[in-house]
Structure formats: structure tokens, C-alpha cells
Design a protein around this motif. Structure first.
Motif, PDB file in Angstrom:
ATOM      1  N   GLU A 192      32.575 -47.136 -49.387  1.00  6.85           N
ATOM      2  CA  GLU A 192      32.135 -47.192 -50.785  1.00  6.85           C
ATOM      3  C   GLU A 192      31.071 -48.275 -50.958  1.00  6.85           C
ATOM      4  OE1 GLU A 192      34.055 -48.072 -55.192  1.00  6.85           O
ATOM      5  OE2 GLU A 192      35.300 -47.033 -53.690  1.00  6.85           O
ATOM      6  N   TYR A 193      31.262 -49.413 -50.298  1.00  5.89           N
ATOM      7  CA  TYR A 193      30.317 -50.532 -50.414  1.00  5.89           C
ATOM      8  C   TYR A 193      28.928 -50.150 -49.901  1.00  5.89           C
ATOM      9  CZ  TYR A 193      28.210 -55.134 -49.717  1.00  5.89           C
ATOM     10  OH  TYR A 193      27.356 -56.210 -49.749  1.00  5.89           O
ATOM     11  N   VAL A 194      28.879 -49.413 -48.779  1.00  5.25           N
ATOM     12  CA  VAL A 194      27.571 -49.054 -48.199  1.00  5.25           C
ATOM     13  C   VAL A 194      26.998 -47.769 -48.802  1.00  5.25           C
ATOM     14  CG1 VAL A 194      28.084 -50.218 -46.028  1.00  5.25           C
ATOM     15  CG2 VAL A 194      28.575 -47.775 -46.233  1.00  5.25           C
ATOM     16  N   GLY A 195      27.755 -47.149 -49.722  1.00  7.86           N
ATOM     17  CA  GLY A 195      27.233 -45.977 -50.427  1.00  7.86           C
ATOM     18  C   GLY A 195      27.520 -44.641 -49.772  1.00  7.86           C
ATOM     19  N   LEU A 196      28.291 -44.617 -48.680  1.00  4.30           N
ATOM     20  CA  LEU A 196      28.617 -43.338 -48.040  1.00  4.30           C
ATOM     21  C   LEU A 196      29.756 -42.622 -48.772  1.00  4.30           C
ATOM     22  CD1 LEU A 196      28.381 -44.290 -44.253  1.00  4.30           C
ATOM     23  CD2 LEU A 196      26.837 -42.809 -45.559  1.00  4.30           C
ATOM     24  N   ALA A 197      30.604 -43.398 -49.451  1.00  4.73           N
ATOM     25  CA  ALA A 197      31.644 -42.825 -50.303  1.00  4.73           C
ATOM     26  C   ALA A 197      31.322 -43.201 -51.745  1.00  4.73           C
ATOM     27  CB  ALA A 197      33.020 -43.353 -49.909  1.00  4.73           C
ATOM     28  N   PRO A 198      31.577 -42.313 -52.690  1.00  2.00           N
ATOM     29  CA  PRO A 198      31.217 -42.597 -54.090  1.00  2.00           C
ATOM     30  C   PRO A 198      32.056 -43.707 -54.695  1.00  2.00           C
ATOM     31  CG  PRO A 198      32.487 -40.566 -53.948  1.00  2.00           C
ATOM     32  CD  PRO A 198      32.174 -40.976 -52.538  1.00  2.00           C
ATOM     33  N   LYS A 199      31.496 -44.374 -55.716  1.00  2.00           N
ATOM     34  CA  LYS A 199      32.243 -45.394 -56.443  1.00  2.00           C
ATOM     35  C   LYS A 199      33.466 -44.731 -57.080  1.00  2.00           C
ATOM     36  CE  LYS A 199      28.369 -48.458 -57.622  1.00  2.00           C
ATOM     37  NZ  LYS A 199      28.483 -49.091 -56.331  1.00  2.00           N
ATOM     38  N   GLY A 200      34.623 -45.370 -56.942  1.00  2.00           N
ATOM     39  CA  GLY A 200      35.863 -44.791 -57.439  1.00  2.00           C
ATOM     40  C   GLY A 200      36.784 -44.353 -56.314  1.00  2.00           C
ATOM     41  N   SER A 201      36.242 -44.290 -55.085  1.00  3.64           N
ATOM     42  CA  SER A 201      37.048 -43.843 -53.942  1.00  3.64           C
ATOM     43  C   SER A 201      38.258 -44.746 -53.705  1.00  3.64           C
ATOM     44  CB  SER A 201      36.192 -43.788 -52.675  1.00  3.64           C
ATOM     45  OG  SER A 201      35.151 -42.847 -52.805  1.00  3.64           O
ATOM     46  N   GLN A 202      38.050 -46.070 -53.845  1.00  2.00           N
ATOM     47  CA  GLN A 202      39.161 -47.003 -53.639  1.00  2.00           C
ATOM     48  C   GLN A 202      40.252 -46.800 -54.691  1.00  2.00           C
ATOM     49  OE1 GLN A 202      37.988 -51.242 -52.534  1.00  2.00           O
ATOM     50  NE2 GLN A 202      36.021 -50.430 -53.195  1.00  2.00           N
TER      51      GLN A 202
END
Length: 346
Positions: free
Chosen positions: A298-308
């Protein structure tokens, strides 16, 4: 079982939701539930939106951690999780008495793991009914890879309003899926309608058991954790499912909570006090690695914000499921086999 990796998980979070809108979807989903002030009636009234958001958000996590069949199973000592899941699916096919060439309906089929297994095991043609577009697209791809795309298909629709003529199927089953229905009677009535007279419907239902005390705060907390973590409007008592079946016109052949006699607890893969190499991603260490991997992606942008946030409410669900299982107030495998009478006098 699926071999989904980290990048598959990252790219899949949010399903068909625009990646820039995943965080907003998490906010909207959470507000349906008790922990965020949500009400049961609102969840029931908006069940389609709630359940669709849920499966868009969590499907890639499910496949990464659990495989292609999103369900539990009773388990023998010495049996792997994968073996128990397949046996649980075969048991359903045998109870229905499936015969080669029959036309079968899987109500709430997920990405089709059970559908593919049951079709191969029984040489039947299985239609998977699902209201989630992302899961259907994933299921079609897996059908093609497995080679069952000529005999199995998917239909996008709400199981409260099925787009099939009366008396269409030789058998119907549901695996831990109709718990998403806002009204069990309405759902079972639709299943009764599309099933041929004299044929059977079998299911594994998520239920609260007779040990559940609605006045016990800890019981209510565990129930709420399961509801938010698993996209449920409410969790019915086993007796309510039985009552709804009869009201829908079914003859109940037999019913039983299969969790009660499981030599290995069904919740063991989710129990953080248990370590297993075969289900490593579900263990305390596995969850820690996944949590930090998702945080990094999520931090590097490969997973969308909200994944955590999705990872977080799934872990909350796991705690609720383990707690509910240990206290025997919840079961994911209340089984019933019911028959549609040859002559319907309703």
C-alpha cells in the motif's frame, strides 16, 4: 488450491471498485456494522450493496490465505485442510445423489472452487449464481484453466430474485453463502421455485447455535465481529433456518450441526495459538508477514489505499470466529438436506 501470490493479492484488492475509491468503499462498508453504529435493519435493506462491497474488498485476501474454496470443513486427525475441504464438497454431492449429466445450481458460488470440484467429482453441469462481478470474472478464468468451462458457467444475479424459470435444476446447493440473505424464507422460497419437484437442496449454513445467549455481551461482541468481518446482515439461529425451510415448502430429510462431531476443530486454521505449515499464511507468523507485506504494498502504491483496513477487519473476523467456535455459540456448517415435494400444495 490457489497459488495466489503477493502481487495477485495487491492487484485484486477492491475487485471491480476503482482503486482510487477503495478507501471510501471500506468506510461505507464499515458503517453498516455495529462497531461503527450500523443497524441490522439497514444492513438487511442494503444487503446487496454491503455484500458486493465486501467481496470486492476481500476476495483476493481469501484466495491468498485460503484457496479457491471459501469455506470451512469438519476435519479428521491427520487430514490436511485442503483434503477436508474437498471431502466436505464431495459429501454434499453424495448427499444430493448427483448423477452424470444433471443440471446443478450453486447458490452464492464465490470464485467457483466447490463448483469445479463437485462438477469433476459427479460429472454434472454446474451453474454458479453470484451477484459479484469480480468474483465471476475470476471464476471464469479459473474454469478455463481447469478445463470445466464447457460444462460449468456463471450467472450474475441476486439469489433473492433468480433469473431462472420454475423447475430448472436437478439439484441445488449452497455452501456458507445464503447466510448473506436478508431473509432466509425469501431465499429458500426462490431455491424451491427453481428446483424440480422431487429433487433436493442441501446447504451448509452459518448459524448461531442454541448455546448463544443474546443477553450475554461477550456473545453479542463475537457475533458482531463475525458479521463485520464476513459481510453478514445478521446471523440466524439454526432453528430459524429450519423453520424458514419448512415455510418455503421443503420437506427436511435430515439436519445436523456437523461442527459438533469434528475430531479437529473447524476453526483451528484461524487459531493463532496453533501453528501449521500447510496453512502457514493463517498462522500468527503468516498473518504478521501478510500484514507487513500489505502495508508495504500500500505504501509503494501497488495495493490501493484501504488495503490495510480490509486486512484488519478480516483479522477481527478471525478472532470472532475462533471465539464463537470455542464457546460453541457459532457454527459455519449447520447442514441440512431438504426435498421439494412432487406435488406442491402450498
Amino acid at each position: 488450491m490457489s497459488k495466489a501470490g503477493a502481487l495477485d493479492l495487491a492487484s485484486g484488492v477492491g475487485g471491480k471498485i476503482d482503486k482510487n475509491e477503495v478507501l471510501s468503499a471500506v468506510d461505507q462498508y464499515e458503517k453498516y456494522h455495529v462497531f461503527y453504529g450500523g443497524e441490522e435493519e439497514e444492513r438487511k435493506a442494503n444487503y446487496s450493496d454491503m455484500v458486493n462491497k465486501y467481496y470486492d474488498l476481500v476476495t483476493s485476501f481469501y484466495e491468498f490465505g485460503w484457496g479457491e474454496s471459501f469455506h470451512f470443513a469438519p476435519r479428521w486427525k491427520g487430514e490436511s485442510l485442503r483434503e477436508s475441504i474437498k471431502r466436505h464438497e464431495h459429501f454434499l454431492a453424495l448427499q444430493l445423489g448427483l448423477k452424470p449429466g444433471q443440471k446443478v445450481l450453486d447458490v452464492g458460488c464465490g470464485i467457483g472452487g466447490p463448483l469445479r470440484e463437485i462438477s469433476k467429482f459427479s460429472s454434472t453441469s454446474v451453474t454458479g449464481l453470484n451477484n459479484n462481478e469480480y468474483q465471476i470474472s475470476r471464476g471464469k478464468e479459473l474454469n478455463r484453466i481447469t478445463g470445466v468451462d464447457k460444462t460449468c458457467n456463471f450467472v450474475k444475479a441476486d439469489f433473492m430474485k433468480m433469473p431462472f424459470p420454475d423447475n430448472s435444476f436437478d439439484a441445488v446447493y449452497a455452501i456458507e453463502a445464503t447466510c448473506h440473505a436478508p431473509d432466509a424464507h425469501g431465499c429458500y422460497k426462490e431455491i424451491h421455485r427453481v428446483l424440480k419437484p422431487g429433487q433436493c437442496f442441501a446447504a451448509y449454513e452459518w448459524c448461531m447455535t442454541d448455546s448463544f445467549d443474546p443477553n450475554n455481551q461477550e456473545h453479542q461482541k463475537l457475533k458482531a465481529e463475525i458479521e463485520i468481518g464476513d459481510g453478514l446482515p445478521d446471523i440466524r439461529l439454526t432453528g430459524k433456518c429450519l423453520e424458514a425451510l419448512k415455510q418455503a415448502g421443503f420437506e427436511v430429510i435430515w439436519e445436523k450441526d456437523l461442527a459438533a462431531d469434528s475430531p479437529v476443530p473447524w476453526y483451528l486454521p484461524l487459531d493463532t495459538s496453533h501453528f501449521s505449515l500447510s496453512s502457514f499464511r493463517l498462522t500468527t507468523v503468516g498473518r504478521f508477514i501478510t500484514r507487513n507485506m500489505v502495508k508495504t504494498l500500500e505504501y509503494v502504491g501497488l495495493a490501493p489505499k484501504g488495503s490495510q483496513r480490509v486486512q484488519s477487519f478480516l483479522e477481527q473476523a478471525a478472532e470472532g470466529l475462533v471465539g464463537g467456535g470455542k464457546k460453541e455459540i457459532f457454527t459455519p456448517m449447520y447442514f441440512f438436506l431438504a426435498r421439494k415435494p412432487l406435488s406442491d400444495n402450498l
